[in-house]
Design an enzyme around this catalytic site. Structure first.
Site, short mmCIF file in Angstrom:
data_model
loop_
_atom_site.label_atom_id
_atom_site.label_comp_id
_atom_site.label_asym_id
_atom_site.label_seq_id
_atom_site.Cartn_x
_atom_site.Cartn_y
_atom_site.Cartn_z
N GLN A 414 9.21 -12.91 1.24
CA GLN A 414 8.36 -13.20 2.37
C GLN A 414 9.05 -14.48 2.94
O GLN A 414 9.64 -15.42 2.51
CB GLN A 414 7.07 -13.79 1.61
N TYR A 448 4.38 -2.00 -5.34
CA TYR A 448 5.26 -2.37 -4.38
C TYR A 448 5.70 -3.89 -4.62
O TYR A 448 5.43 -4.79 -3.75
CB TYR A 448 4.76 -2.14 -2.88
N GLU A 469 8.26 -0.62 -8.18
CA GLU A 469 8.95 -0.78 -6.96
C GLU A 469 9.87 0.33 -6.74
O GLU A 469 10.63 0.66 -7.75
CB GLU A 469 9.55 -2.36 -6.94
N ASP A 516 1.09 -3.94 -2.04
CA ASP A 516 1.86 -4.97 -1.05
C ASP A 516 2.78 -3.95 -0.27
O ASP A 516 3.87 -4.22 -0.50
CB ASP A 516 2.33 -6.19 -1.49
N CYS A 543 1.47 -6.12 5.82
CA CYS A 543 2.09 -6.81 7.21
C CYS A 543 1.84 -6.13 8.40
O CYS A 543 2.21 -6.28 9.37
CB CYS A 543 3.65 -6.95 6.89
N GLU A 583 -0.72 -11.23 8.94
CA GLU A 583 -0.73 -10.70 7.58
C GLU A 583 -2.10 -10.37 6.99
O GLU A 583 -2.85 -11.34 7.08
CB GLU A 583 0.19 -11.22 6.52
C1 LIG Z 1 6.35 -5.92 1.90
S1 LIG Z 1 7.35 -5.80 0.53
C2 LIG Z 1 6.44 -6.66 -0.77
C3 LIG Z 1 7.43 -7.15 -1.66
C4 LIG Z 1 6.64 -8.01 -2.92
N1 LIG Z 1 5.41 -7.63 -3.07
C5 LIG Z 1 6.61 -9.52 -2.44
O1 LIG Z 1 5.78 -10.11 -1.70
O2 LIG Z 1 7.79 -10.21 -2.10
C6 LIG Z 1 7.34 -4.08 0.10
C7 LIG Z 1 7.95 -3.51 -1.02
O3 LIG Z 1 7.79 -2.22 -1.19
C8 LIG Z 1 8.97 -1.41 -1.67
N2 LIG Z 1 8.71 -0.33 -1.35
C9 LIG Z 1 8.85 0.66 -0.10
N3 LIG Z 1 8.41 1.99 -0.43
C10 LIG Z 1 8.08 1.98 -1.52
C11 LIG Z 1 7.23 3.23 -2.32
N4 LIG Z 1 7.09 4.25 -1.91
N5 LIG Z 1 6.90 2.74 -3.76
C12 LIG Z 1 7.13 1.83 -4.14
N6 LIG Z 1 7.94 0.62 -3.70
C13 LIG Z 1 8.06 0.67 -2.36
C14 LIG Z 1 9.97 -2.23 -0.76
O4 LIG Z 1 11.18 -2.09 -1.42
C15 LIG Z 1 9.52 -3.63 -1.03
O5 LIG Z 1 10.19 -4.45 -1.84
#
Ligand SMILES: C[S@@+](CC[C@H](N)C(=O)[O-])C[C@H]1O[C@@H](n2cnc3c(N)ncnc32)[C@H](O)[C@@H]1O
Length: 591
Positions: A414, A448, A469, A516, A543, A583
């Site tokens: 973030q 996520y 993740e 998320d 987001c 957000e």
């Molecule tokens: C918006 S970020 C949020 C990360 C964490 N919650 C944070 O606040 O630091 C979204 C995350 O989802 C992961 N991601 C993307 N597609 C995904 C999927 N299909 N399943 C699990 N994770 C996924 C990305 O690698 C990324 O780390």
């Protein structure tokens, strides 16, 4: 039959078929009929020209190919998809339809004499801006310059509702045109040019809202959340199951908050020009002229030469000065353009040791020393040093609410550290299962989860946290972060979010789920399995409020058990002051 076997079988069958007498006969009769059909005179000119040209026949003029417009497939929840919905709404509000605004793109694309192009791409005076898009641009309706009975929808960057402006239309799309703002003739009551702090504002594509009071910015973002649900969750809005959208939560810092910026440059194609240093900075938003004081600032090219960023933290601005100095000396070594990463790194200082010895690698000043700033965190009784990291593989640390998080500098984290304690507290509070007894176990799932921000910040008082993740790298950082923060109740899984449901062993009635996802949101597979799992509470952080609205419309209406939930609260958090981004956090509970 496997796909491969089937393909082999099909191609053998094809050869046999092509060589069969029947096939040859059919082909022959087809060719004969093609040559002898009088109606083919036009379509078979090629053959006629090559085989039957008479000595004094006029040479054939090669017909130029018409350039076609290829519409790209757009995700409805991506900015261009949303823009189309916003345009349709504006048209409806003004008793118009898409047919009233169609632009003759084919003529423009094929106009060699510039006659039509110049008519379209022109200056227009006294245009009233009618509304603001969720992308932070003004929208207006003007007359079509060629087809007089038609209108055009025009995007006016830096235009506010009720502004009267002069614009230059410079680009045409089928349903709208793009313009540069030249002058503001009459100002919207919202317009507060006296608030602008950034010398590049009005030119740079990075921020759109500096000329608004912060209260107005927060209210606009509240409207963005409302509009997203109106567009993407019409059944929820229609059945009045959307709660009143809460006020947008402010960011403690409204400038100098960004902990990552990525200035970039392009190298000129002509070798001669390699002697001149190219601009290093961020994209220019068209060629606006409305702020006379910015006309020369940063140059006039597509990339603005930026020597300070009003949104970035102090240490990133120091890093930017360092890296620009380096670029001045080294730009001739580059053959291609590149992006420079500037990421803030935080070090908890041991006050018994010299600061310089604790800094590690970072952007260096003219004397080769790692630059840093210091901050006192009075709440947690520690002194912090901030450095600027430029190597995307270097491990950096963020400090949030007394916890430290390590991750690779180029990876997601973030981007506004100042608001994170507020957001993590809000998420933590809303995950709590109401009326729980003190000794009752309770569980958390963080889908996520990235490098573990929400898992770790919400882990206190929870029996077990399971994070999932897709990035194995992020999971190893999440594990490492749990360990370094002394958190022992977190387990992390690598895989797509839905992998979670293969192994989940916590009782659903005692489990809350954090979502998320990235901008594209969750998919139906995940939402369906989430509904099947039937957790006690869900906190969905997004987001992209548009994909969030789409996902919740599906979850609450189209999954069997989703129908048992309600959206308890919905509001924006202002992670990116001075920009249009918001957000959105939705809290769901079972009814
Ligand atoms: C918006 S970020 C949020 C990360 C964490 N919650 C944070 O606040 O630091 C979204 C995350 O989802 C992961 N991601 C993307 N597609 C995904 C999927 N299909 N399943 C699990 N994770 C996924 C990305 O690698 C990324 O780390």
């Amino acid at each position: 039959m496997s796909l491969l076997l089937f393909r082999r079988f099909a191609s053998v069958k094809n050869i046999l078929h092509r060589q069969s007498p029947i096939y040859r006969q059919v082909l022959l009769s087809y060719r004969m009929s093609e040559e002898s059909n009088p109606q083919d005179v036009v379509t078979s000119t090629k053959r006629t020209l090559t085989t039957q040209v008479e000595p004094n026949a006029t040479p054939r003029v090669k017909k130029a190919k018409l350039k076609k417009y290829k519409a790209k497939k757009v995700d409805p929840t991506a900015p261009l998809g949303i823009l189309q919905l916003e345009i349709d709404e504006l048209l409806k509000d003004n008793n118009l339809t898409r047919e009233n605004v169609t632009n003759d793109l084919i003529s423009i694309l094929n106009d060699k004499t510039f006659e039509i192009k110049d008519k379209y791409h022109r200056e227009v005076s006294n245009v009233k801006v009618l509304k603001l898009t969720s992308n932070g641009d003004g929208l207006a309706i003007i007359d079509n310059p060629v087809e007089t009975e038609k209108k055009q929808v025009v995007i006016v960057p830096f235009g506010l509702p009720d502004d009267i402006v002069n614009i230059k239309v410079f680009k045409t799309h089928p349903h709208y045109v793009e313009s540069d703002l030249l002058d503001v003739i009459e100002k919207s009551s919202m317009r507060r040019d006296d608030l602008i702090k950034d010398k590049y504002f009005g030119k740079s594509s990075g921020d759109q809202f500096e000329f608004l009071t912060y209260e107005d910015q927060l209210e606009i973002k509240r409207n963005t959340v409302a509009n997203a649900y109106k567009f993407f969750a019409p059944r929820l809005v229609g059945s009045k199951t959307i709660p009143e959208i809460g006020s947008t939560i402010a960011s403690p810092l409204q400038y100098n908050y960004r902990t990552k910026i990525t200035p970039h440059f392009d190298m000129p194609k002509r070798l001669k020009q390699l002697e001149i240093k190219p601009p290093l900075g961020f994209g220019q938003k068209g060629r606006p002229k409305w702020r006379k004081e910015t006309l020369e600032v940063g140059g006039t090219g597509p990339i603005l030469d930026i020597d300070e960023c009003a949104l970035a933290t102090d240490i990133l601005n120091i890093g930017l000065t360092n890296e620009r100095r380096r670029f001045d000396q080294e730009f001739k070594k580059y053959k291609k353009g590149a992006t420079i990463l500037l990421r803030e790194n935080t070090i908890i200082l041991d006050e018994s040791k010299p600061v310089d010895e604790q800094l590690g690698e970072g952007s260096t000043d003219a004397e080769g020393k790692v630059s840093y700033t210091t901050i006192d965190d009075k709440e947690h009784g520690v002194k912090l040093a901030k450095t600027c990291v430029t190597n995307s593989r270097q491990i950096v640390t963020e400090y949030v609410d007394g916890y430290t998080f390590e991750f690779s500098a180029g990876e997601f984290f973030q981007n506004n550290n100042s608001i994170l304690p507020i957001v993590t507290k809000y998420v933590r509070d809303n995950l709590k299962i109401p009326n729980s007894k003190i000794d009752e176990p309770n569980y958390l799932v963080d889908a996520y989860c990235g490098s573990g921000l929400f898992s770790i910040c919400s882990s206190k008082g929870v029996s077990k946290v399971t994070g999932v993740e897709i990035s194995a790298d992020s999971v190893s950082f999440a594990e490492r972060n749990a360990k370094s923060n002394g958190v022992e109740n977190c387990k992390f899984i690598v895989g797509k979010a839905e992998k979670l449901f293969e192994s989940i062993d916590t009782p659903n009635d005692r489990t809350s789920v954090i979502l998320d996802p990235p901008r594209k949101g969750c998919d139906e597979v995940f939402m369906k399995q989430l509904a099947e799992y039937y957790p006690a509470r869900i906190v969905y952080i997004s987001c992209n409020v548009h994909s969030q609205a789409r996902d919740l419309e599906y979850f609450l209406n189209d999954t069997e058990k989703g129908k048992d939930y309600k959206i308890e609260s919905l509001r924006g958090f202002d992670f990116f002051p001075q920009t249009h981004h918001v957000e959105s956090v939705a809290v769901l509970s079972r009814v």
